[in-house]
Design a protein around this motif. Structure first.
Motif, mmCIF file in Angstrom:
data_model
loop_
_atom_site.group_PDB
_atom_site.id
_atom_site.type_symbol
_atom_site.label_atom_id
_atom_site.label_comp_id
_atom_site.label_asym_id
_atom_site.label_seq_id
_atom_site.Cartn_x
_atom_site.Cartn_y
_atom_site.Cartn_z
ATOM 1 N N PRO A 1 1.813 3.953 2.081
ATOM 2 C CA PRO A 1 1.558 5.214 1.378
ATOM 3 C C PRO A 1 2.352 5.352 0.088
ATOM 4 O O PRO A 1 1.885 5.999 -0.854
ATOM 5 C CB PRO A 1 1.957 6.278 2.398
ATOM 6 C CG PRO A 1 2.882 5.589 3.338
ATOM 7 C CD PRO A 1 2.400 4.179 3.419
ATOM 8 N N ASP A 2 3.531 4.727 0.020
ATOM 9 C CA ASP A 2 4.334 4.817 -1.197
ATOM 10 C C ASP A 2 3.653 4.146 -2.378
ATOM 11 O O ASP A 2 3.897 4.503 -3.535
ATOM 12 C CB ASP A 2 5.719 4.210 -0.973
ATOM 13 C CG ASP A 2 5.630 2.768 -0.513
ATOM 14 O OD1 ASP A 2 4.819 2.484 0.394
ATOM 15 O OD2 ASP A 2 6.375 1.930 -1.040
ATOM 16 N N ASN A 3 2.794 3.155 -2.092
ATOM 17 C CA ASN A 3 2.046 2.502 -3.172
ATOM 18 C C ASN A 3 1.196 3.490 -3.954
ATOM 19 O O ASN A 3 1.002 3.346 -5.171
ATOM 20 C CB ASN A 3 1.133 1.409 -2.609
ATOM 21 C CG ASN A 3 1.872 0.172 -2.150
ATOM 22 O OD1 ASN A 3 1.247 -0.818 -1.773
ATOM 23 N ND2 ASN A 3 3.192 0.190 -2.151
ATOM 24 N N TYR A 4 0.674 4.520 -3.264
ATOM 25 C CA TYR A 4 -0.192 5.489 -3.925
ATOM 26 C C TYR A 4 0.582 6.367 -4.897
ATOM 27 O O TYR A 4 0.042 6.807 -5.914
ATOM 28 C CB TYR A 4 -0.930 6.341 -2.887
ATOM 29 C CG TYR A 4 -1.921 5.544 -2.093
ATOM 30 C CD1 TYR A 4 -3.217 5.352 -2.548
ATOM 31 C CD2 TYR A 4 -1.549 4.945 -0.897
ATOM 32 C CE1 TYR A 4 -4.127 4.597 -1.837
ATOM 33 C CE2 TYR A 4 -2.449 4.183 -0.171
ATOM 34 C CZ TYR A 4 -3.732 4.012 -0.647
ATOM 35 O OH TYR A 4 -4.623 3.242 0.062
ATOM 36 N N ASP A 5 1.841 6.608 -4.611
ATOM 37 C CA ASP A 5 2.668 7.372 -5.543
ATOM 38 C C ASP A 5 2.831 6.608 -6.849
ATOM 39 O O ASP A 5 2.738 7.165 -7.944
ATOM 40 C CB ASP A 5 4.029 7.673 -4.915
ATOM 41 C CG ASP A 5 3.923 8.535 -3.668
ATOM 42 O OD1 ASP A 5 2.992 9.359 -3.614
ATOM 43 O OD2 ASP A 5 4.752 8.364 -2.759
#
Length: 456
Positions: free
Chosen positions: A372-376
């Motif tokens: 999910p951090d990739n989307y940030d």
């Protein structure tokens, strides 16, 4: 230097534009000036216009158009606009002088019509069937073009080839196997209709399994890299997966279904899709449309793990956060920037940018999303505020051949060969890969006080 898709939508404003004409047949025709003093309107042919992926791509085009002073006219290649020749003629009547084809029913017809009308052409996010490539599952020699001298307005293509789709499936499969998953259900998507794309990704999964378990075979074919074409063809001929055809001493496929009848109210298809998620397994492998598979499964998806292939929308971030999605392969918003940049350079120079007398063919990877951090990170870059991977600055550096100061990318000038290398680099957020390299080049272009190319 470093080696490394009944409706059309218009966003055009009225402008007096030039339709470029063929001035020679011995290769790309150079204009008398080639100084970029020309207006630009791009006809964009796409397969659909409403998904998160399609909206993201349109936003990217509009962002660059605002900065670089060009406009786009959009057509959705649906049942009402299935004739590629008529589509290109429509674009020409609208004053377009370049075509970005994200989809094609008949690539050769698009090529021929663009040449007749003097429109520069690039295929984006896919490769046309007339390319002579070893990546064809079955090569139709009657379609292959070897001599492009009659097509000086053809710029080239980018996107995953057949091999690239196998690689995507392999990356998806590898991520699943690293999680320790051994029992799978598989959504085979369009393979149920005998088309290759999703079959290619499933073949990639089997190859990943074979690297861990050499006994893995399908339809009696060893699932090694050397046999990816044969495995893909067998899956295609089976219209998905024949469970009896899969053999492994370690891995199991307990259920598979394909097709998109659930979209059209087919109640049995919905039942089959739910079964995909409730059948006891470690992981659901989605060769495409992961959000739809999870969405239609509803509560049945709770507690299940999926590996998918689709977009970088917030829907996918939420699936990661709920531990539903564990890996995603996606086409990012500026995915079209690879050949878009070449198309812009062609109009700017009035000459298609070829390498060694051939249009450019870019083997472009989809983005690997691991959490999910990739989307940030992606939301901060792949957006108008972030400037995108293939930013206006980066595209301008290619068009003008600007010399850049030393930077962490290792490139100080972006020629055509360098552009191909950058576009073909591993698409991750890791150091030295696409995110890192394109960001460094954009910063270097800005640091040199270089201006963004603007069309007339």
């Amino acid at each position: 230097m470093k080696s490394k898709k009944g409706t059309f939508f218009l966003t055009a404003v009225c402008a007096a534009l030039v339709i470029l004409t063929v001035t020679g047949c011995g290769g790309p025709a150079a204009s008398s000036s080639g100084n970029g003093n020309v207006s630009l309107k791009i006809g964009v042919l796409r397969s659909e216009a409403t998904s998160d992926e399609a909206v993201g791509r349109e936003n990217y085009l509009e962002h660059l158009g605002k900065l670089m002073n060009f406009t786009c006219v959009y057509l959705t290649n649906d049942d009402d606009h299935a004739d590629d020749v008529e589509n290109i003629k429509y674009f020409a009547k609208q004053g377009c002088n370049a075509i970005l084809a994200m989809t094609a029913n008949d690539p050769r017809a698009i090529l021929e019509t663009c040449e007749q009308l003097g429109l520069y052409l690039a295929f984006s996010a896919h490769h046309p069937d007339f390319e002579d490539t070893d990546y064809s599952v079955t090569k139709d020699l009657s379609k292959i073009i070897n001599d492009y001298s009659k097509y000086p307005h053809y710029v080239g293509s980018s996107g995953p080839s057949n091999y690239g789709e196998v690689l995507a499936g392999y990356q998806m499969g590898t991520a699943a196997l690293k999680k320790g998953y051994k029992k799978f259900t598989i959504f085979s998507g369009s393979a149920a209709y005998g088309t290759a794309m999703h079959a290619l990704r499933i073949a990639g999964l089997f190859i990943a399994m074979h690297e861990d378990d050499p006994s893995v075979s399908y339809a009696g074919i060893e699932c090694s890299w050397d046999n990816w074409k044969r495995v893909t063809l067998a899956i295609t001929q089976d219209f998905g997966i024949n469970l009896k055809g899969f053999k492994s001493q370690i891995y199991q496929i307990v259920y598979s279904m394909g097709g998109y009848g659930f979209y059209m109210g087919d109640s049995q298809a919905v039942v089959d899709l739910i079964r995909l998620s409730i059948e006891p397994s470690d992981c659901v492998f989605c060769s495409g449309s992961t959000d739809a598979v999870v969405g239609f499964a509803g509560p049945a998806s709770a507690g299940r793990h999926y590996v998918g292939n689709d977009s970088i929308s917030d829907t996918f971030k939420q699936m990661f956060l709920s531990d539903t999605l564990v890996f995603d392969i996606a086409k990012y918003n500026s995915f079209n920037g690879t050949t878009l940049a070449l198309l812009l350079k062609a109009v700017y120079d009035d000459k298609a940018p070829w390498i060694n007398g051939q249009p450019m063919s870019i083997e472009q990877q989809c983005l690997q999303v691991t959490g999910p951090d990739n989307y940030d990170i992606l939301n901060s870059i792949e957006s108008p505020d972030g400037g995108y991977f293939f930013s206006a600055e980066l595209v301008s550096a290619l068009i003008k051949g600007t010399t850049l100061s030393s930077n962490s990318s290792g490139y100080t000038r972006i020629g055509l060969q360098e552009w191909k290398e950058i576009c073909e680099s591993s698409a991750t957020l890791d150091k030295g890969d696409l995110y890192d390299v394109t960001g460094a080049l954009t910063k270097a272009y800005k640091a040199g006080n270089n201006t963004i190319v603007r069309f007339k």
